[in-house]
Design a protein around this motif. Structure first.
Motif, PDB file in Angstrom:
ATOM      1  N   ALA A   3       0.832  -1.209   0.000  1.00 42.84           N
ATOM      2  CA  ALA A   3       0.000   0.000   0.000  1.00 42.84           C
ATOM      3  C   ALA A   3       0.864   1.255   0.000  1.00 42.84           C
ATOM      4  CB  ALA A   3      -0.915  -0.011   1.223  1.00 42.84           C
ATOM      5  N   LEU A   4       1.929   1.247   0.836  1.00 38.70           N
ATOM      6  CA  LEU A   4       2.794   2.429   0.926  1.00 38.70           C
ATOM      7  C   LEU A   4       3.521   2.686  -0.391  1.00 38.70           C
ATOM      8  CD1 LEU A   4       4.002   4.655   2.711  1.00 38.70           C
ATOM      9  CD2 LEU A   4       5.798   3.042   3.364  1.00 38.70           C
ATOM     10  N   VAL A   5       4.095   1.643  -0.976  1.00 40.48           N
ATOM     11  CA  VAL A   5       4.801   1.808  -2.246  1.00 40.48           C
ATOM     12  C   VAL A   5       3.817   2.213  -3.347  1.00 40.48           C
ATOM     13  CG1 VAL A   5       6.104   0.589  -4.032  1.00 40.48           C
ATOM     14  CG2 VAL A   5       6.666   0.238  -1.624  1.00 40.48           C
ATOM     15  N   GLY A   6       2.604   1.675  -3.285  1.00 38.62           N
ATOM     16  CA  GLY A   6       1.606   2.030  -4.284  1.00 38.62           C
ATOM     17  C   GLY A   6       1.262   3.518  -4.261  1.00 38.62           C
ATOM     18  N   VAL A   7       1.004   4.067  -3.082  1.00 41.19           N
ATOM     19  CA  VAL A   7       0.664   5.488  -2.999  1.00 41.19           C
ATOM     20  C   VAL A   7       1.878   6.360  -3.321  1.00 41.19           C
ATOM     21  CG1 VAL A   7       1.105   5.765  -0.506  1.00 41.19           C
ATOM     22  CG2 VAL A   7      -0.564   7.223  -1.635  1.00 41.19           C
ATOM     23  N   TYR A   8       3.075   5.899  -2.932  1.00 38.31           N
ATOM     24  CA  TYR A   8       4.281   6.686  -3.237  1.00 38.31           C
ATOM     25  C   TYR A   8       4.519   6.740  -4.747  1.00 38.31           C
ATOM     26  CZ  TYR A   8       9.044   8.462  -2.902  1.00 38.31           C
ATOM     27  OH  TYR A   8      10.181   9.225  -3.027  1.00 38.31           O
ATOM     28  N   ASN A   9       4.273   5.629  -5.426  1.00 36.83           N
ATOM     29  CA  ASN A   9       4.412   5.638  -6.883  1.00 36.83           C
ATOM     30  C   ASN A   9       3.374   6.536  -7.541  1.00 36.83           C
ATOM     31  OD1 ASN A   9       6.559   3.896  -6.743  1.00 36.83           O
ATOM     32  ND2 ASN A   9       5.393   2.064  -7.283  1.00 36.83           N
ATOM     33  N   LEU A  10       2.138   6.551  -6.985  1.00 36.41           N
ATOM     34  CA  LEU A  10       1.106   7.460  -7.503  1.00 36.41           C
ATOM     35  C   LEU A  10       1.520   8.924  -7.332  1.00 36.41           C
ATOM     36  CD1 LEU A  10      -2.257   5.853  -6.275  1.00 36.41           C
ATOM     37  CD2 LEU A  10      -1.474   6.089  -8.633  1.00 36.41           C
ATOM     38  N   MET A  11       2.252   9.194  -6.251  1.00 35.22           N
ATOM     39  CA  MET A  11       2.754  10.554  -6.026  1.00 35.22           C
ATOM     40  C   MET A  11       3.868  10.922  -7.001  1.00 35.22           C
ATOM     41  SD  MET A  11       2.919  10.244  -1.867  1.00 35.22           S
ATOM     42  CE  MET A  11       4.063  11.613  -1.668  1.00 35.22           C
ATOM     43  N   GLY A  12       4.410   9.925  -7.698  1.00 38.42           N
ATOM     44  CA  GLY A  12       5.542  10.172  -8.596  1.00 38.42           C
ATOM     45  C   GLY A  12       6.874   9.899  -7.928  1.00 38.42           C
ATOM     46  N   GLY A  13       6.840   9.199  -6.795  1.00 40.57           N
ATOM     47  CA  GLY A  13       8.063   8.961  -6.046  1.00 40.57           C
ATOM     48  C   GLY A  13       9.063   8.100  -6.773  1.00 40.57           C
ATOM     49  N   ASN A  14       8.564   7.079  -7.506  1.00 43.82           N
ATOM     50  CA  ASN A  14       9.498   6.211  -8.231  1.00 43.82           C
ATOM     51  C   ASN A  14      10.244   6.981  -9.318  1.00 43.82           C
ATOM     52  OD1 ASN A  14       7.086   6.524  -9.644  1.00 43.82           O
ATOM     53  ND2 ASN A  14       7.137   4.452 -10.515  1.00 43.82           N
ATOM     54  N   ARG A  15       9.536   7.874 -10.025  1.00 43.02           N
ATOM     55  CA  ARG A  15      10.196   8.696 -11.049  1.00 43.02           C
ATOM     56  C   ARG A  15      11.167   9.684 -10.410  1.00 43.02           C
ATOM     57  NH1 ARG A  15       4.873   8.602 -12.626  1.00 43.02           N
ATOM     58  NH2 ARG A  15       4.522  10.712 -11.814  1.00 43.02           N
ATOM     59  N   PHE A  16      10.792  10.214  -9.233  1.00 42.70           N
ATOM     60  CA  PHE A  16      11.655  11.165  -8.539  1.00 42.70           C
ATOM     61  C   PHE A  16      12.957  10.499  -8.101  1.00 42.70           C
ATOM     62  CE2 PHE A  16      12.886  12.655  -4.222  1.00 42.70           C
ATOM     63  CZ  PHE A  16      13.414  13.885  -4.585  1.00 42.70           C
ATOM     64  N   ILE A  17      12.861   9.348  -7.453  1.00 45.20           N
ATOM     65  CA  ILE A  17      14.060   8.651  -6.982  1.00 45.20           C
ATOM     66  C   ILE A  17      14.910   8.185  -8.150  1.00 45.20           C
ATOM     67  CG2 ILE A  17      14.907   6.641  -5.711  1.00 45.20           C
ATOM     68  CD1 ILE A  17      13.745   8.704  -3.883  1.00 45.20           C
ATOM     69  N   SER A  18      14.248   7.615  -9.174  1.00 40.63           N
ATOM     70  CA  SER A  18      14.979   7.122 -10.339  1.00 40.63           C
ATOM     71  C   SER A  18      15.704   8.262 -11.053  1.00 40.63           C
ATOM     72  CB  SER A  18      14.011   6.432 -11.302  1.00 40.63           C
ATOM     73  OG  SER A  18      14.682   6.009 -12.461  1.00 40.63           O
ATOM     74  N   GLY A  19      15.006   9.375 -11.235  1.00 37.66           N
ATOM     75  CA  GLY A  19      15.634  10.518 -11.899  1.00 37.66           C
ATOM     76  C   GLY A  19      16.790  11.086 -11.096  1.00 37.66           C
ATOM     77  N   MET A  20      16.610  11.163  -9.788  1.00 39.98           N
ATOM     78  CA  MET A  20      17.662  11.710  -8.930  1.00 39.98           C
ATOM     79  C   MET A  20      18.922  10.841  -8.988  1.00 39.98           C
ATOM     80  SD  MET A  20      17.336  12.712  -4.887  1.00 39.98           S
ATOM     81  CE  MET A  20      17.049  11.007  -4.380  1.00 39.98           C
ATOM     82  N   ILE A  21      18.727   9.505  -8.986  1.00 40.43           N
ATOM     83  CA  ILE A  21      19.883   8.606  -9.010  1.00 40.43           C
ATOM     84  C   ILE A  21      20.524   8.577 -10.395  1.00 40.43           C
ATOM     85  CG2 ILE A  21      20.564   6.172  -8.853  1.00 40.43           C
ATOM     86  CD1 ILE A  21      18.592   5.863  -6.574  1.00 40.43           C
ATOM     87  N   MET A  22      19.700   8.504 -11.451  1.00 38.30           N
ATOM     88  CA  MET A  22      20.247   8.422 -12.807  1.00 38.30           C
ATOM     89  C   MET A  22      20.945   9.699 -13.231  1.00 38.30           C
ATOM     90  SD  MET A  22      19.588   5.330 -13.665  1.00 38.30           S
ATOM     91  CE  MET A  22      19.893   5.290 -15.415  1.00 38.30           C
ATOM     92  N   ASP A  23      20.591  10.835 -12.604  1.00 38.07           N
ATOM     93  CA  ASP A  23      21.233  12.112 -12.934  1.00 38.07           C
ATOM     94  C   ASP A  23      22.574  12.296 -12.236  1.00 38.07           C
ATOM     95  OD1 ASP A  23      19.162  12.752 -14.593  1.00 38.07           O
ATOM     96  OD2 ASP A  23      18.107  14.026 -13.147  1.00 38.07           O
TER      97      ASP A  23
END
Length: 433
Positions: A297-317
């Protein structure tokens, strides 16, 4: 509030609630609800619940209670005790022979069940008192029991690898295949460490007398028969998976049938044994499922917030080599493992880490083996290493938690060496796959 501030608030809220002593499953579920209603409103709730439904209806998850039941039955039968006594006949003449025997038996038990806590309790009852009685070094004896018991995180059919496969959507059979070589390397590194220490200082692990070696068995042939049953069960489970005869879930059911049949033929079956085994299975699986529900549930709502894109972008940059990113992930896993249960670490980090690993061009199978070694380290690491508390519950009087944690340090160092070897030589895990 942007996603960066939301991420900081989410992490801060989780750690603040952890300090209160609430179970992790309830913490993650509560934080998920707070952010669902606070960020999106009640309309987003079905999207989160659908993710939870997807987790609890995953077919491969059925393998978990099967393997837990298998381990519970083994704990309550005499199969493991006979295996331990049989190995004593073959390893007794070696310096540190009982310690070597304990590691080998732990490896066998790991191949039978993949459950860690039960192994350490079992070895703490069977092996630790015997080593202390024979004059073995206290710290060496404790370390061998805990490190050997922790092999269950690596050796198939590891529950850790099953959960990783579910989260990362990779083949569990491939994970099992990739884990064999690192698991064997870990076992051999423990055995090598014991032999070197005992050869340099024989007082740390004196050889057994002839009477001690043969206690309980009239001949080597009798001892060999005690090894056959667990060997056949392990071949039934792993052979059916690697031979393509059965899926992991089907092989788990075959393993339960094999253990149950062996228990009946040995005349050890009773209604009380079955009741206690089923009760332990329900408690263990209930903990895993509830943590999984909260984390999903927590990961699901965090991904809806755009958290996965935020973390991925921050690391890949980051302007660093990909291996540095891997090292940062390993450091995060090691630190979280010092404070959280492995299932919580897996559910919270892997949905974010695995897509990044794939973007970097690394194999998710290889990363799964790295994750399993990390969780093995966390199982021994202070201040909340579960292995220490499992052993403390059955250890003889006079052995403190401080003694246990001090004893684990050399074995943690060996685990980190194997982790470094896997980082430098990925084919150490992937060559069989």
């Amino acid at each position: 509030m942007d996603i960066a501030e939301g991420t900081m608030l989410l992490v801060g809220l989780i750690f603040a609630l952890l300090i209160t002593g609430l179970p992790l499953a309830f913490i993650t579920g509560l934080v998920a609800l707070v952010f669902t209603f606070g960020w999106f409103g009640s309309n987003a709730l079905p999207l989160v619940t659908s993710r939870v439904y997807g987790f609890v209806t995953e077919y491969s998850l059925v393998a978990v209670p099967m393997f837990v039941l298998m381990a519970s039955l083994l704990d309550r039968s005499g199969i493991a005790k006979d295996l331990f006594n049989a190995m004593r006949v073959f390893a007794g003449r070696l310096p540190g022979g009982v310690a070597v025997q304990t590691i080998v038996v732990a490896f066998f038990l790991a191949a039978l069940s993949g459950i860690i806590g039960g192994e350490i309790v079992l070895l703490g009852i069977l092996a630790l008192p015997q080593m202390l009685r024979l004059g073995y070094d206290k710290h060496l004896s404790i370390g061998v029991v805990c490190a050997g018991g922790a092999l269950g995180t690596m050796m198939p059919p590891s529950i850790v690898l099953i959960i990783y496969g579910l989260i990362a959507s990779v083949s569990i059979a491939d994970l099992f295949t990739a884990a064999i070589t690192p698991a064997v390397v870990l076992m051999l590194s423990y055995i090598g460490y014991v032999l070197v220490r005992c050869m340099r200082n024989p007082a740390m692990g004196p050889p057994m007398t002839e009477a001690d070696r043969n206690e309980g068995f009239s001949s080597r042939f009798e001892a060999l028969k005690a090894i056959v049953v667990p060997g056949l069960i392990a071949m039934l489970v792993l052979g059916s998976i690697y031979g393509g005869v059965a899926s992991v879930t089907e092989a788990a059911a075959m393993g339960v049938f094999g253990v149950l049949l062996a228990v009946i033929l040995r005349g050890e079956y009773s209604f009380r044994m079955m009741h206690e085994s089923l009760s332990q299975t329900l408690v263990t699986c209930g903990m895993i499922i509830w943590i999984g529900i909260g984390a999903a549930a927590l990961v699901g709502v965090y991904n809806l917030m755009g958290g996965n894109r935020f973390i991925s972008g921050m690391i890949m940059d980051l302007d660093v080599a990909p291996v540095v990113i891997i090292l940062v992930m390993m450091a995060i896993l090691l630190v979280l493992g010092m404070f959280l249960d492995w299932i919580g670490v897996a559910m919270l980090t892997l949905p974010i880490f695995v897509p990044i690993i794939i973007q970097l061009g690394y194999s998710p199978i290889w990363f799964g083996i790295l994750f399993a070694v990390n969780m093995q380290v966390s199982f021994l690491s202070p201040p909340f290493g579960p292995a220490a508390f499992y052993l403390k519950g059955v250890a003889p009087p006079g052995i403190s938690l401080k003694d246990i944690f001090v004893s684990l340090l050399p074995f943690i160092a060996l685990q980190l060496c194997v982790l470094a070897a896997l980082l430098m030589w990925p084919n150490m895990a992937l060559w069989l796959v």
